[in-house]
Design an enzyme around this catalytic site. Structure first.
Site, PDB file in Angstrom:
ATOM      1  N   SER A 155       9.864   9.702  10.443  1.00 38.73           N
ATOM      2  CA  SER A 155       8.381  10.787   9.957  1.00 38.73           C
ATOM      3  C   SER A 155       9.041  11.709  10.916  1.00 38.73           C
ATOM      4  O   SER A 155       9.350  12.066  11.643  1.00 38.73           O
ATOM      5  CB  SER A 155       6.910  10.125  11.045  1.00 38.73           C
ATOM      6  OG  SER A 155       6.055  10.665  10.421  1.00 38.73           O
ATOM      7  N   TYR A 174       2.832   7.081  18.127  1.00 39.95           N
ATOM      8  CA  TYR A 174       3.088   7.408  16.842  1.00 39.95           C
ATOM      9  C   TYR A 174       5.167   7.997  16.460  1.00 39.95           C
ATOM     10  O   TYR A 174       5.896   7.328  16.243  1.00 39.95           O
ATOM     11  CB  TYR A 174       2.718   7.933  15.880  1.00 39.95           C
ATOM     12  CG  TYR A 174       3.023   7.695  14.727  1.00 39.95           C
ATOM     13  CD1 TYR A 174       3.092   6.519  13.477  1.00 39.95           C
ATOM     14  CD2 TYR A 174       3.760   9.165  13.757  1.00 39.95           C
ATOM     15  CE1 TYR A 174       2.967   6.851  12.260  1.00 39.95           C
ATOM     16  CE2 TYR A 174       3.537   8.313  13.218  1.00 39.95           C
ATOM     17  CZ  TYR A 174       3.721   7.895  11.675  1.00 39.95           C
ATOM     18  OH  TYR A 174       4.381   7.597  11.019  1.00 39.95           O
ATOM     19  N   THR A 212      -1.894   9.139   1.752  1.00 44.62           N
ATOM     20  CA  THR A 212      -1.567   7.692   1.362  1.00 44.62           C
ATOM     21  C   THR A 212      -2.805   7.030   2.197  1.00 44.62           C
ATOM     22  O   THR A 212      -3.573   7.558   2.419  1.00 44.62           O
ATOM     23  CB  THR A 212      -0.184   6.405   2.291  1.00 44.62           C
ATOM     24  OG1 THR A 212      -0.351   6.873   3.245  1.00 44.62           O
ATOM     25  CG2 THR A 212       0.501   7.145   1.120  1.00 44.62           C
ATOM     26  N   LYS A 230       8.636   6.576  16.331  1.00 42.83           N
ATOM     27  CA  LYS A 230       9.294   7.183  15.265  1.00 42.83           C
ATOM     28  C   LYS A 230      10.960   7.914  15.288  1.00 42.83           C
ATOM     29  O   LYS A 230      11.382   7.509  14.757  1.00 42.83           O
ATOM     30  CB  LYS A 230       9.117   7.914  14.076  1.00 42.83           C
ATOM     31  CG  LYS A 230       7.209   7.355  13.114  1.00 42.83           C
ATOM     32  CD  LYS A 230       7.467   5.822  12.591  1.00 42.83           C
ATOM     33  CE  LYS A 230       6.784   5.760  11.788  1.00 42.83           C
ATOM     34  NZ  LYS A 230       7.010   4.822  10.880  1.00 42.83           N
ATOM     35  N   SER A 252       1.056  -1.418   0.195  1.00 44.66           N
ATOM     36  CA  SER A 252       0.391  -0.050  -0.419  1.00 44.66           C
ATOM     37  C   SER A 252       1.011   1.175  -0.085  1.00 44.66           C
ATOM     38  O   SER A 252       1.958   0.990   0.536  1.00 44.66           O
ATOM     39  CB  SER A 252      -0.998  -0.031   1.481  1.00 44.66           C
ATOM     40  OG  SER A 252      -1.329   1.269   1.449  1.00 44.66           O
TER      41      SER A 252
HETATM   42  N1  LIG Z   1       2.588   8.783   3.996  1.00 44.97           N
HETATM   43  C1  LIG Z   1       2.568   9.820   4.979  1.00 44.97           C
HETATM   44  O1  LIG Z   1       2.504  11.372   4.732  1.00 44.97           O
HETATM   45  C2  LIG Z   1       3.811   9.055   5.767  1.00 44.97           C
HETATM   46  C3  LIG Z   1       4.712  10.052   5.866  1.00 44.97           C
HETATM   47  C4  LIG Z   1       5.220   9.728   7.654  1.00 44.97           C
HETATM   48  C5  LIG Z   1       5.638   9.181   7.241  1.00 44.97           C
HETATM   49  N2  LIG Z   1       4.779   7.115   6.997  1.00 44.97           N
HETATM   50  C6  LIG Z   1       5.483   6.100   7.014  1.00 44.97           C
HETATM   51  O2  LIG Z   1       5.949   5.398   6.538  1.00 44.97           O
HETATM   52  C7  LIG Z   1       5.287   4.173   6.088  1.00 44.97           C
HETATM   53  C8  LIG Z   1       4.308   3.719   5.379  1.00 44.97           C
HETATM   54  O3  LIG Z   1       3.152   4.316   5.655  1.00 44.97           O
HETATM   55  P1  LIG Z   1       2.239   5.055   4.138  1.00 44.97           P
HETATM   56  O4  LIG Z   1       1.280   6.008   4.511  1.00 44.97           O
HETATM   57  O5  LIG Z   1       2.452   4.059   3.311  1.00 44.97           O
HETATM   58  O6  LIG Z   1       0.716   4.138   5.213  1.00 44.97           O
HETATM   59  P2  LIG Z   1      -0.062   3.005   4.043  1.00 44.97           P
HETATM   60  O7  LIG Z   1      -0.870   2.943   2.860  1.00 44.97           O
HETATM   61  O8  LIG Z   1      -1.282   2.863   5.391  1.00 44.97           O
HETATM   62  O9  LIG Z   1       0.865   1.337   4.183  1.00 44.97           O
HETATM   63  C9  LIG Z   1       1.183   0.744   5.446  1.00 44.97           C
HETATM   64  C10 LIG Z   1       1.734  -0.586   5.213  1.00 44.97           C
HETATM   65  O10 LIG Z   1       2.224  -0.808   6.503  1.00 44.97           O
HETATM   66  C11 LIG Z   1       1.759  -2.370   6.654  1.00 44.97           C
HETATM   67  N3  LIG Z   1       1.410  -2.781   7.922  1.00 44.97           N
HETATM   68  C12 LIG Z   1       0.746  -2.010   8.665  1.00 44.97           C
HETATM   69  N4  LIG Z   1      -0.079  -2.943   9.557  1.00 44.97           N
HETATM   70  C13 LIG Z   1       0.644  -4.133   9.811  1.00 44.97           C
HETATM   71  C14 LIG Z   1       1.178  -4.894  10.443  1.00 44.97           C
HETATM   72  N5  LIG Z   1       0.403  -5.050  11.807  1.00 44.97           N
HETATM   73  N6  LIG Z   1       1.604  -6.048   9.928  1.00 44.97           N
HETATM   74  C15 LIG Z   1       2.270  -6.190   8.680  1.00 44.97           C
HETATM   75  N7  LIG Z   1       1.910  -5.163   7.576  1.00 44.97           N
HETATM   76  C16 LIG Z   1       1.163  -3.704   8.305  1.00 44.97           C
HETATM   77  C17 LIG Z   1       0.237  -2.211   5.547  1.00 44.97           C
HETATM   78  O11 LIG Z   1      -0.040  -3.610   5.456  1.00 44.97           O
HETATM   79  P3  LIG Z   1      -1.259  -3.887   5.970  1.00 44.97           P
HETATM   80  O12 LIG Z   1      -2.258  -3.061   4.832  1.00 44.97           O
HETATM   81  O13 LIG Z   1      -1.753  -4.930   5.133  1.00 44.97           O
HETATM   82  O14 LIG Z   1      -2.337  -4.189   7.196  1.00 44.97           O
HETATM   83  C18 LIG Z   1       0.933  -1.415   4.493  1.00 44.97           C
HETATM   84  O15 LIG Z   1       1.185  -2.107   3.249  1.00 44.97           O
HETATM   85  C19 LIG Z   1       4.434   4.082   7.801  1.00 44.97           C
HETATM   86  O16 LIG Z   1       5.599   3.879   8.359  1.00 44.97           O
HETATM   87  C20 LIG Z   1       4.310   5.187   7.727  1.00 44.97           C
HETATM   88  O17 LIG Z   1       4.988   5.951   9.365  1.00 44.97           O
HETATM   89  C21 LIG Z   1       4.355   8.118   5.854  1.00 44.97           C
END
Ligand SMILES: NC(=O)c1ccc[n+]([C@@H]2O[C@H](COP(=O)([O-])OP(=O)(O)OC[C@H]3O[C@@H](n4cnc5c(N)ncnc54)[C@H](OP(=O)(O)O)[C@@H]3O)[C@@H](O)[C@H]2O)c1
Length: 477
Positions: free
Chosen positions: A332, A358, A393, A362, A207
């Site tokens: 993050s 969170y 996302t 992080k 995702s």
């Molecule tokens: N998007 C942003 O703006 C942003 C900003 C700062 C940091 N981040 C970091 O970037 C990373 C990716 O986030 P994203 O925004 O791309 O979110 P996302 O679209 O919700 O993707 C999260 C991913 O983590 C997996 N995941 C969550 N819980 C899990 C679990 N218990 N076991 C296994 N897999 C798990 C999900 O898989 P399932 O759906 O199968 O659970 C999914 O593949 C995260 O670490 C987030 O903290 C994102």
């Protein structure tokens, strides 16, 4: 083939590059990369789905003279490692790029680039006068292509302006939006790395940022294994990436907030024994409600910190199998708001706040990256952490709906957020870089607010605390 060129101009140039035939062909046939080596191109993207081959279409936005605006290219001939022909058509241009590849030896290739082109409409009259101008651009583009394929840029450094922005805090935070990516991009070097044969283990790969990373790395030729919890999303992602790149993606379906599952996955991978070149700890979520896992751990702490700790420690033997490997921890910008905590890492019911839990986890991941980078430098394992900026996302939309609504137009695409992860996994200029925290390919300060810099003593206690918490799940290495 394309049109019949009546007022045809013919451009021809050959270059020899110090890259293997397969690598040179791979990079150039991904014509969406041409904005990396042709300075007259402002933007370039692939607009058809599926792996590159006959019929693949690209939109190239040129930004000079009669070429202002888009030209649509279509692959007309795709003979792997031999010939690549593209037919391009815009409002004032029509042309055919015929590129042929010749192996000189194992590590050098001759590239013959020919273009038959014709101006259309108003510019037809000026064909001859435009000829020199166009050919000069052609010459320069091929020199730049040679550089893109050969030159390893110097290691990344923050400029004075970057440091100033960090010091002033607000400009630094504004860079978390799309804007930061757009400005940063102007300084970036091409990524012509070929990751064929490299093994990537990517958590959270089904995702958002993870999916964009899986796709980006498979495009560079890597063998990617994704680990996420949702089986259906895992298979969909594997299918999508395979369709797009022709590379098989391995899937491991696990709940990474459960440390027994992390341990079990580690055992399986160790038994398989395949070396890991790049480990990306990306899985994550923000829990607005406090959840305690069936193992008795607060879930933000379990998933965002203890899980990558256990996975990475357990997989150390596979990371050590290579002469050189990389660990990338996705943190993050939220971590800036919190200092390192021991007691409050697993937040209690009475004072639980999802964003704080969170951010603490992080912050811990960034500190952990610094500890590991020092500890594992003798084994040539580089450990860096990063911040993707704010990207649109499913994770952000679900857990921060108000933030998402407010900033929707300013959020990065998942691809823009994933760019720095892909670069950290592939850039040769990072071979000697460890212990940094990146945003938009630039090492950033890990501290913006006073009082959030962890002391040496606290850092040591934090590491001991994690080891103790992880003990039941750590394998002998
Ligand atoms: N998007 C942003 O703006 C942003 C900003 C700062 C940091 N981040 C970091 O970037 C990373 C990716 O986030 P994203 O925004 O791309 O979110 P996302 O679209 O919700 O993707 C999260 C991913 O983590 C997996 N995941 C969550 N819980 C899990 C679990 N218990 N076991 C296994 N897999 C798990 C999900 O898989 P399932 O759906 O199968 O659970 C999914 O593949 C995260 O670490 C987030 O903290 C994102």
């Amino acid at each position: 083939m394309g049109g019949v060129f009546l007022n045809q101009l013919h451009f021809k140039k050959s270059i020899i590059v110090k890259r293997s035939l397969a690598e040179a062909f791979h990079y150039i046939s991904h014509f969406e990369n041409c904005d990396q080596w042709d300075s007259s191109v402002k933007e370039s993207r692939k607009i058809s789905s599926g792996r590159v081959g006959v019929g693949t279409r690209f939109e190239i936005i040129f930004g000079f003279g009669p070429f202002m605006g888009p030209i649509l290219y279509e692959v007309k001939k795709y003979d792997e490692n031999n010939h690549l022909w593209l037919y391009g058509k815009g409002s004032s241009y029509e042309g055919e790029d015929k590129i042929s590849f010749l192996k000189i030896d194992e590590s050098s290739t001759q590239i013959n680039y020919e273009i038959d082109l014709e101006f259309k409409g108003f510019f037809k009259v000026f064909s001859n006068s435009l000829k020199d101008f166009i050919f000069r651009f052609g010459d320069r583009a091929l020199e730049d292509l040679k550089r893109a394929l050969e030159v390893v840029p110097p290691g990344p450094k923050a400029t004075f302006l970057d440091s100033m922005k960090d010091a002033l805090i607000l400009p630094s935070i504004l860079n978390f939006t799309k804007r930061g990516h757009k400005t940063g991009k102007k300084r970036w070097n091409p990524i012509s790395t070929y990751l064929g044969g490299k093994k990537v283990l990517l958590t959270g790969g089904n995702s958002g940022l993870g999916r964009a990373t899986a796709l980006g790395l498979a495009k560079l030729g890597a063998d990617v294994t994704i680990v996420s919890r949702n089986e259906k999303k895992n298979s969909e992602t594997a299918f999508l990436v395979e369709e797009e790149t022709g590379h098989r993606v391995q899937v491991e379906t696990r709940d990474l907030s459960l440390l027994e599952e992390v341990k079990d996955l580690s055992q399986k991978l160790l038994k398989d024994g395949d070396p890991i070149d790049i480990l990306i700890n990306n899985a994550g979520a923000l829990y607005n409600e406090r959840v305690v896992t069936s193992e008795g751990l607060e879930k933000s702490f379990a998933l965002l910190l203890l899980s990558p700790f256990v996975l990475t420690q357990n997989l150390l033997p596979l990371l050590k199998k290579n002469s050189y490997s990389r660990v990338i921890n996705v943190s993050s910008g939220g971590m800036y708001t919190q200092g390192l905590k021991l007691k409050g890492l697993e937040m209690r019911e009475e004072n639980y706040n999802g964003s704080v839990a969170y951010a603490r986890a992080k912050r811990g991941l960034v500190t952990l990256s610094e500890i590991w980078s020092k500890e594992w430098s003798p084994d040539s394992i580089n450990v860096n952490s990063m911040h993707p900026g704010w990207a649109d996302t499913p994770g952000v939309a679900n857990s921060l709906p108000n933030f998402h609504k407010l900033l929707e137009s300013q959020l990065r695409t998942p691809e823009e957020g994933a760019d720095t992860i892909i670069w950290m996994a592939s850039a040769p200029e990072l071979d000697q870089t460890s212990g940094h925290f990146f945003l938009d390919r630039v090492p950033r300060s890990t501290v913006l607010f006073p009082g959030t810099r962890p002391s040496k003593d606290l850092t040591k206690k934090f590491y001991d605390y994690l080891k103790e918490k992880a003990r039941p799940y750590l394998l002998e290495s």
